[in-house]
Write an enzyme that holds these catalytic residues in place. Sequence first.
Site, short mmCIF file in Angstrom:
data_model
loop_
_atom_site.label_atom_id
_atom_site.label_comp_id
_atom_site.label_asym_id
_atom_site.label_seq_id
_atom_site.Cartn_x
_atom_site.Cartn_y
_atom_site.Cartn_z
CG ASP A 81 31.23 31.02 39.53
OD1 ASP A 81 31.47 30.03 38.81
OD2 ASP A 81 31.92 31.31 40.54
N GLY A 180 38.75 27.61 47.15
CA GLY A 180 39.25 28.13 48.42
C GLY A 180 40.76 28.22 48.52
CE LYS A 183 42.95 26.88 44.67
NZ LYS A 183 41.52 27.04 44.94
CG HIS A 210 34.99 25.85 38.33
ND1 HIS A 210 34.03 26.63 38.90
CD2 HIS A 210 34.59 25.65 37.04
CE1 HIS A 210 33.08 26.90 38.01
NE2 HIS A 210 33.41 26.31 36.87
N GLY A 211 38.45 26.54 40.65
CA GLY A 211 39.38 26.37 41.77
C GLY A 211 40.82 26.60 41.40
CB SER A 213 42.99 30.92 43.81
OG SER A 213 42.05 31.91 43.45
CG ASN A 253 36.05 29.65 36.95
OD1 ASN A 253 36.18 29.97 35.78
ND2 ASN A 253 34.93 29.15 37.44
CG ASP A 255 36.05 34.48 44.29
OD1 ASP A 255 36.35 35.67 44.43
OD2 ASP A 255 35.09 33.96 44.88
NE ARG A 280 36.19 59.95 49.95
CZ ARG A 280 35.33 60.89 50.36
NH1 ARG A 280 34.08 60.84 49.96
NH2 ARG A 280 35.71 61.88 51.13
P1 13P Z 1 39.23 29.67 43.65
O1 13P Z 1 38.59 29.44 44.98
O2 13P Z 1 40.43 28.78 43.47
O3 13P Z 1 39.57 31.08 43.39
O4 13P Z 1 38.17 29.21 42.53
C1 13P Z 1 37.16 30.09 42.11
C2 13P Z 1 36.12 29.41 41.28
O5 13P Z 1 36.25 28.30 40.82
C3 13P Z 1 34.89 30.18 41.02
O6 13P Z 1 33.93 29.43 40.33
O1 G3H Z 2 33.32 29.03 43.44
C1 G3H Z 2 32.79 29.94 44.05
C2 G3H Z 2 33.30 31.32 43.96
O2 G3H Z 2 34.54 31.44 44.59
C3 G3H Z 2 32.28 32.28 44.47
O3 G3H Z 2 32.19 32.23 45.86
O4 G3H Z 2 29.78 31.74 46.26
O5 G3H Z 2 31.22 32.82 48.04
O6 G3H Z 2 30.53 34.10 46.00
P1 G3H Z 2 30.84 32.75 46.59
ZN ZN Z 3 34.02 27.32 40.85
#
Ligand code: 13P
Ligand code: G3H
Ligand code: ZN
Length: 316
Positions: A81, A180, A183, A210-211, A213, A253, A255, A280
């Site tokens: 990524d 993040g 947004k 991307h982005g 979430s 995507n 994250d 645990r």
């Molecule tokens: P989010 O921050 O919206 O989860 O996007 C993740 C992303 O684009 C990873 O490449």
């Molecule tokens: O777009 C980036 C992803 O959310 C990954 O984040 O670079 O902090 O692992 P990171």
């Molecule tokens: Zn991304």
Amino acid sequence: MIVTTKKLFEAAYGKYAIGAYNINNLEQTMGLFRGCIDSKAPFIIQISKGARAYTHKKMLEGLITSANEVFPDAIFAVHLDHGDEESCYDCIDSGFYSSVMIDASHEPFEKNIEITRRVVDAAHAKGLVVEAELGQLGGVEEHVNVDEANAKLTDPRQAREFVERSGCDSLAVAIGTSHGAFKFTGTQGLHFEVLSAIQKELPGFPLVMHGSSSVPQDEVVRINAAGGKLLGAKGVDAGQFRMAATLGVTKINIDTDGRLVWTRVHREFFRDNPEQFDLRPIGKIFMAEYAKFIADKNDKLGSANQLDSVRTFLGQ
Ligand code: 13P
Ligand code: G3H
Ligand code: ZN
């Protein structure tokens, strides 16, 4: 079974989007595989440069190899990524990844093409596929005028030229999302008119969001009630994923939402069990919650219950 994103995109195009989820550790990996098996979904594992540097770049490869044995029915791609040239070549040479993203979107158009072309040539020579990015991700705020907003979003005519000249296999487009938990400040959302224009220029070509979430508000409320301070966090409406898929988006995507699950589970657990110090019990709760979160996302993406059709498509 590890496959290329190209194969997954061929199976999904126009019908549903494949969830691309970032992993950093064992618990996320277990939750991801469990959630995708429970919801019978193909998926993409994403590893960022930060994730590769978190412990050691080989650690995640070991976890994925083991998960592939523990969950023999899983069908997935392993993807770098937001790579730069150096990390792309490192992943291509590792023999483990099935695709890489070269993110040169901050460069001028010609330079972005030049860098992407070099990575594409290196990747294709070894049977990997490449995602590239065109346009500037990052929230388009409400006060920004139309010309300024369009300058950040992907230009549909440039998109076609970019794909033809760079040779990339999929394209991340800027249509109003950002990375993040913060947004949008108001009522902004996805620019479907831009996505639709890109699809007209690139019919049948896999696009990536991307982005994406959703930053569920109930999650934010629970985190804040357990001591967090996420004020004004806001994300993409997951109800729009299916529409995006019909307009050529095959990879979405996610994250940040997974990080929110982690934060909520841990904050609530230690608030409610202040005497606890064992990793645990909380780890088990997190893996179960993470699996539920993944299954729910796959449902919204339309990738749930597609595992058998993908297996047939792959001739397995
Ligand atoms: P989010 O921050 O919206 O989860 O996007 C993740 C992303 O684009 C990873 O490449
Ligand atoms: O777009 C980036 C992803 O959310 C990954 O984040 O670079 O902090 O692992 P990171
Ligand atoms: Zn991304």
